[in-house]
Design a protein around this motif. Structure first.
Motif, PDB file in Angstrom:
ATOM      1  N   LYS A 115       0.836  -1.204   0.000  1.00 49.58           N
ATOM      2  CA  LYS A 115       0.000   0.000   0.000  1.00 49.58           C
ATOM      3  C   LYS A 115       0.868   1.250   0.000  1.00 49.58           C
ATOM      4  O   LYS A 115       0.619   2.210  -0.744  1.00 49.58           O
ATOM      5  CB  LYS A 115      -0.910   0.006   1.235  1.00 49.58           C
ATOM      6  N   VAL A 116       1.897   1.235   0.862  1.00 54.22           N
ATOM      7  CA  VAL A 116       2.785   2.399   0.967  1.00 54.22           C
ATOM      8  C   VAL A 116       3.477   2.652  -0.366  1.00 54.22           C
ATOM      9  O   VAL A 116       3.560   3.791  -0.845  1.00 54.22           O
ATOM     10  CB  VAL A 116       3.823   2.182   2.080  1.00 54.22           C
ATOM     11  N   GLY A 117       3.979   1.590  -0.991  1.00 53.92           N
ATOM     12  CA  GLY A 117       4.651   1.741  -2.275  1.00 53.92           C
ATOM     13  C   GLY A 117       3.740   2.288  -3.353  1.00 53.92           C
ATOM     14  O   GLY A 117       4.139   3.140  -4.161  1.00 53.92           O
ATOM     15  N   LYS A 118       2.502   1.832  -3.357  1.00 53.29           N
ATOM     16  CA  LYS A 118       1.536   2.308  -4.350  1.00 53.29           C
ATOM     17  C   LYS A 118       1.248   3.788  -4.153  1.00 53.29           C
ATOM     18  O   LYS A 118       1.161   4.552  -5.130  1.00 53.29           O
ATOM     19  CB  LYS A 118       0.255   1.490  -4.227  1.00 53.29           C
ATOM     20  N   ILE A 119       1.105   4.213  -2.872  1.00 52.95           N
ATOM     21  CA  ILE A 119       0.808   5.626  -2.586  1.00 52.95           C
ATOM     22  C   ILE A 119       2.013   6.502  -2.904  1.00 52.95           C
ATOM     23  O   ILE A 119       1.871   7.625  -3.404  1.00 52.95           O
ATOM     24  CB  ILE A 119       0.375   5.777  -1.117  1.00 52.95           C
ATOM     25  N   GLN A 120       3.224   5.988  -2.651  1.00 54.25           N
ATOM     26  CA  GLN A 120       4.428   6.775  -2.945  1.00 54.25           C
ATOM     27  C   GLN A 120       4.588   7.054  -4.425  1.00 54.25           C
ATOM     28  O   GLN A 120       5.169   8.065  -4.822  1.00 54.25           O
ATOM     29  CB  GLN A 120       5.662   6.049  -2.408  1.00 54.25           C
ATOM     30  N   LYS A 121       4.075   6.185  -5.249  1.00 52.50           N
ATOM     31  CA  LYS A 121       4.194   6.381  -6.699  1.00 52.50           C
ATOM     32  C   LYS A 121       3.312   7.511  -7.218  1.00 52.50           C
ATOM     33  O   LYS A 121       3.460   7.939  -8.362  1.00 52.50           O
ATOM     34  CB  LYS A 121       3.824   5.084  -7.413  1.00 52.50           C
ATOM     35  N   SER A 122       2.403   7.990  -6.360  1.00 53.85           N
ATOM     36  CA  SER A 122       1.514   9.064  -6.813  1.00 53.85           C
ATOM     37  C   SER A 122       2.212  10.416  -6.855  1.00 53.85           C
ATOM     38  O   SER A 122       1.642  11.397  -7.304  1.00 53.85           O
ATOM     39  CB  SER A 122       0.298   9.153  -5.890  1.00 53.85           C
ATOM     40  N   ILE A 179       6.618   9.981   3.200  1.00 53.99           N
ATOM     41  CA  ILE A 179       6.193   8.824   3.984  1.00 53.99           C
ATOM     42  C   ILE A 179       7.441   8.183   4.590  1.00 53.99           C
ATOM     43  O   ILE A 179       8.423   7.939   3.885  1.00 53.99           O
ATOM     44  CB  ILE A 179       5.447   7.795   3.107  1.00 53.99           C
ATOM     45  N   THR A 180       7.399   7.908   5.885  1.00 45.76           N
ATOM     46  CA  THR A 180       8.509   7.262   6.575  1.00 45.76           C
ATOM     47  C   THR A 180       7.991   6.020   7.279  1.00 45.76           C
ATOM     48  O   THR A 180       6.990   6.081   7.997  1.00 45.76           O
ATOM     49  CB  THR A 180       9.154   8.208   7.601  1.00 45.76           C
TER      50      THR A 180
END
Length: 890
Positions: free
Chosen positions: A73-80, A89-90
């Motif tokens: 989920k974090v990786g998907k949101i970081q790609k935005s 994001i940490t």
């Protein structure tokens, strides 16, 4: 027209509260300084605020499968690329050596920290959106929380329940008017009057904040409701009552009953409004914004007075006797014997009445303890996901986890070398030893614990191992050379030459290792600043000098051995005289033995010098000096520390931050002491370092609460005294007396303190929470002031009519006043009961406290007035009676 203008000009109250509803801090405060440093952070994080996405497993630990889903989920949101309003994001994965900051000890809770713009950090809709994006459905509960979000949720909650309280208060006020006058039309007309006053007042107070930049509070709409309805209902009751009496007693058709009724009440109503407006308006001169915000109630009082004294007479004049439809008989006041009976007790025995009054109030007042809380939690319900997330963090990390203190340190030189980084570690370690501190996170300790490789004890352990290896190598060299000296024969010379050459290479390696050990470790003795370490550094240099000398001697020995071997070979090949060959061989062999003996002496001397250095380093490692932080240039540039700098340092690396978590929630004197000790510790630790001139600033909920408490303790007390002083002066002017208004006012203050203490006890035993939020405490002063001023001003007017016949007033005037004041007390109780519809702890507390205060006040006031009133008359008369006898005896 007035209502239309008020509605059109009314700003969005939620927006007003978001922008001006929180306490406003001076530019000199620590939080303002920290805000300026936050705006210089760079990397797209200027002015951002921190929020936590909390993952929690109700049953056991977070599994590997669940963690994979979290990071997916974090990786998907970081790609935005920030399109979702998140600047950074940490996670535990992006914080080397800092996993303990993000994962609880029981492995059931994990945090993903996000940096967002300040406006988003306060937005419930943004939090809900982020929650849905980060949500993992595989048995994990997801929350989005942060101090700013919880504060805003509290403010929004108060605004939401204000609508409910307003409806309930209007309904109960109309019910009171309907019951008091047995009328249907009168309460409807009263509703119209108060609704106009309410809408105009609501619009006026909001516009004062948006247009004049005056402070605002989330309690302002609620207080506007209470002031309008309390003042409007009580004033309307007296005006309706007077109008009814004029209608009954007036037979002159030329007399306008509405004007007569209105004119007779202009003075008392104006006195009440002016005294109240001046009292509340005086709060604008104070510094604390939340106390100053209450000054807007002065405008509300004036608007309500104008509405009652202009709109109501218009309806009276228009409708005449039908104003009270369908009732046909005049209101007959109940025979209020309660006040009369209590007054007669004091008139019979003044001391008895005063003792009864003291027995009711003194125990409660004597044991009064302020239980003000600076947290909004007791206003939030289980429906608040932000509050639930905060409680999860407290349960699985520590009480201070949701509300850390952030310390910003700005230096002229970047934090990219040991000279600037070491002091940060010293501050971190010292703060961790402070009382009530749970964890401290910094660029040197990102997980709240020391990283061994950055401390001398670990570095010196490696050095000791290296030096022991050098010592063993030197011992081996001695044994080799001794063997070579004993077996110096022709057939062994070539092998011995090879051994010596091997020793030369080994000594070169030893010398390089020693030099590296000095560069990387003896260097670190400089922070210790001891004479002994200096001497040991000199010994290390002498050791390296001996090792270099030894290498040169071995080179000479090797050359001599080669020369000796060559001479033997030449003699054998050329067939020269055997005697001459033996003589040359003997001379060369003697020189070789002499050189080997010299080399052995040098080896022995080098080993002797190495032994104390090894012992000293071992001692330093075991001592407190071994806890000294030192980071080498190589370590600063490694991958782990680079990522840590990214998390804890600004883009230009001239600002760094520390995060401090306390063991307690940030409220009360405990929080003040924690903040004071923390600031003293930081100041003391930095003053003798390279960061002594650095700019230091503090921010976070504990800092804000400490500022609020300091300002509240000062300005609330000053504001209360100012209000009481204005009330007292106003009562003196109205009553033309000094002593009696003083007694009345003291009685009211004693009743309020007793009511507060009684309410705290009741709330503690019924809800297990006897605390009152500080903003609610300030808000409670407004209705208490309105009710007290109204009742005491009317009492002063009644007293003035009978003055100076005190006993006559106590016998007759109090009885008449008691009939009227019973309706005031009933109206107050029924209107304040509307706060119970809110289902908020703070508003329940305020409603119950005011109801208890009014009941206690109306019980002890007749006792005090009767007792002190009679004593003020009888004691002077008694002294005058005994005066002639005294003179006669002389």
């Amino acid at each position: 027209m007035i209502i239309f203008a008020a509605i059109v000009s009314l700003p969005n109250l939620s927006q007003v509260v978001m922008e001006a509803g929180n306490p406003q801090m001076s530019s000199k405060t620590q939080m303002s300084k920290a805000q300026r440093l936050e705006n210089q952070w760079g990397g797209g994080l200027d002015g951002t605020k921190s929020m936590n996405v909390v993952y929690h497993a109700d049953k056991g630990r977070i599994t590997n499968s669940q963690q994979k889903q979290i990071y997916a989920k974090v990786g998907k949101i970081q790609k935005s690329n920030g399109n979702n309003g998140i600047s950074r994001i940490t996670t535990a994965h992006t914080s080397p050596n800092g996993a303990s900051k993000f994962i609880s000890d029981d492995q059931s809770t994990e945090i993903v920290n996000i940096q967002v713009p300040e406006s988003n950090a306060k937005s419930s809709s943004f939090a809900n959106s982020i929650r849905s994006q980060f949500n993992v459905n595989d048995g994990l509960k997801t929350y989005v929380t942060g101090p700013q979000l919880i504060n805003q949720n509290n403010n929004e909650n108060i605004l939401n329940v204000t609508n409910i309280v307003t409806i309930a208060a209007f309904a109960l006020a109309l019910l009171f008017i309907a019951i008091a006058f047995r009328s249907i039309l009168a309460p409807i007309l009263s509703f119209i009057t108060m609704m106009i006053a309410y809408l105009v007042s609501l619009s006026a107070t909001a516009l004062m904040s948006t247009r004049l930049a005056l402070p605002y509070s989330p309690y302002i709409p609620l207080l506007t409701t209470l002031v309008v309805i309390l003042f409007g209902t009580v004033a309307s009751f007296f005006l309706y009552r007077r109008f009814e009496l004029v209608l009954r007693n007036s037979n002159d058709e030329d007399v306008d009953p509405s004007k007569v009724a209105t004119k007779s009440l202009v003075y008392p109503f104006t006195a009440v409004a002016v005294i109240t407006a001046l009292a509340f308006g005086s709060l604008y001169i104070l510094g604390f914004s939340s106390v100053r915000a209450m000054g807007s109630m002065a405008v509300v009082v004036i608007i309500t007075l104008l509405a009652v004294m202009t709109i109501t007479p218009m309806f009276m004049q228009l409708l005449g006797p039908t104003f009270f439809w369908p009732k046909k008989k005049t209101l007959k006041l109940v025979n209020e014997g309660f006040w009369s009976n209590l007054t007669h007790i004091s008139l019979w025995q003044p001391i008895v009445g005063l003792v009864i009054a003291a027995a009711i109030t003194v125990p409660l007042v004597a044991f009064y303890r302020s239980n003000v809380t600076y947290l909004p939690n007791n206003n939030l319900t289980a429906k608040s996901q932000a509050e639930t997330g905060s409680r999860v963090l407290q349960a699985h990390f520590n009480q201070g986890k949701p509300t850390p203190v952030t310390i910003y340190i700005k230096n002229n030189q970047p934090f990219n070398n040991d000279n600037t980084i070491s002091p940060i570690d010293e501050v971190t370690t010292k703060l961790q030893s402070q009382k009530n501190v749970s964890r401290v996170y910094s660029v040197t300790q990102p997980g709240g614990t020391e990283i061994n490789k950055y401390y001398l004890r670990d570095q010196l352990s490696k050095t000791v191992s290296t030096l022991k290896g050098i010592s063993n190598s030197l011992s081996g060299s001695q044994r080799t050379l001794k063997g070579a000296n004993r077996t110096l024969k022709q057939k062994n010379i070539k092998n011995q030459t090879k051994s010596v050459n091997a020793l030369i290479k080994q000594l070169d390696r030893i010398n390089n290792t020693s030099q590296q050990a000095e560069t990387n470790n003896f260097h670190t003795f400089s922070p210790l600043e001891t004479a002994q370490s200096s001497k040991q550094a000199e010994k290390s240099k002498a050791l390296r000098k001996n090792l270099s000398q030894l290498s040169d001697q071995l080179s000479n020995t090797s050359q001599s051995l080669n020369k000796l071997s060559n001479q033997i070979s030449d003699a054998q090949n050329s067939g020269i005289d055997a005697q001459e060959s033996v003589r040359q061989y003997s001379n060369q062999a003697a020189r070789v033995r002499s050189e080997i003996a010299s080399v052995n002496r040098t080896l022995k001397e080098s080993k002797r010098k190495l032994t104390p250095i090894t012992g000293y380093i071992t001692g330093v490692k075991k001592s407190s000096a071994g806890n000294t932080f030192y980071i080498s240039p190589q370590q600063i540039n490694d991958t782990d520390f680079y990522q840590t700098k990214y998390n804890f340092a600004s883009e230009n690396q001239k600002i760094t931050k520390l995060e401090v978590e306390f063991n307690d929630e940030p409220t009360g004197n405990t929080n003040l002491n924690n903040i004071h000790n923390m600031q003293n510790t930081v100041k003391t630790q930095l003053q003798n370092t390279n960061l002594r001139n650095a700019t230091v600033a503090y921010t976070g909920q504990p800092i804000e609460n400490a500022n609020v408490q300091t300002n509240f303790d000062r300005d609330f007390m000053v504001g209360t005294l100012m209000i009481l002083a204005i009330f007292f002066v106003g009562l003196i002017i109205v009553s033309r007396s000094i002593l009696h208004p003083l007694w009345w006012l003291i009685t009211y203050v004693m009743s309020a303190l007793a009511g507060l203490q009684a309410t705290q006890l009741i709330m503690h035993y019924t809800t297990n929470d006897g605390r009152l939020n500080w903003e609610a405490f300030i808000a409670m002063i407004v209705p208490l002031g309105i009710i007290g001023t109204f009742e005491l001003t009317l009492l002063a007017v009644s007293y003035r009519k009978q003055n100076p016949d005190m006993l006559g007033w106590l016998h007759n005037g109090i009885h008449s006043f008691g009939k009227t004041v019973s309706y005031v007390m009933f109206a107050t109780i029924i209107i304040m009961a509307s706060l119970f519809f809110s289902l908020l702890h703070s508003l329940d507390f305020i409603g119950l406290a005011i109801i208890i205060t009014i009941i206690i006040f109306n019980v002890i006031l007749p006792l005090v007035m009767g007792g002190l009133g009679k004593l003020s008359v009888t004691l002077p008369l008694a002294q005058l009676h005994h005066l002639p006898e005294h003179k006669a005896k002389k």
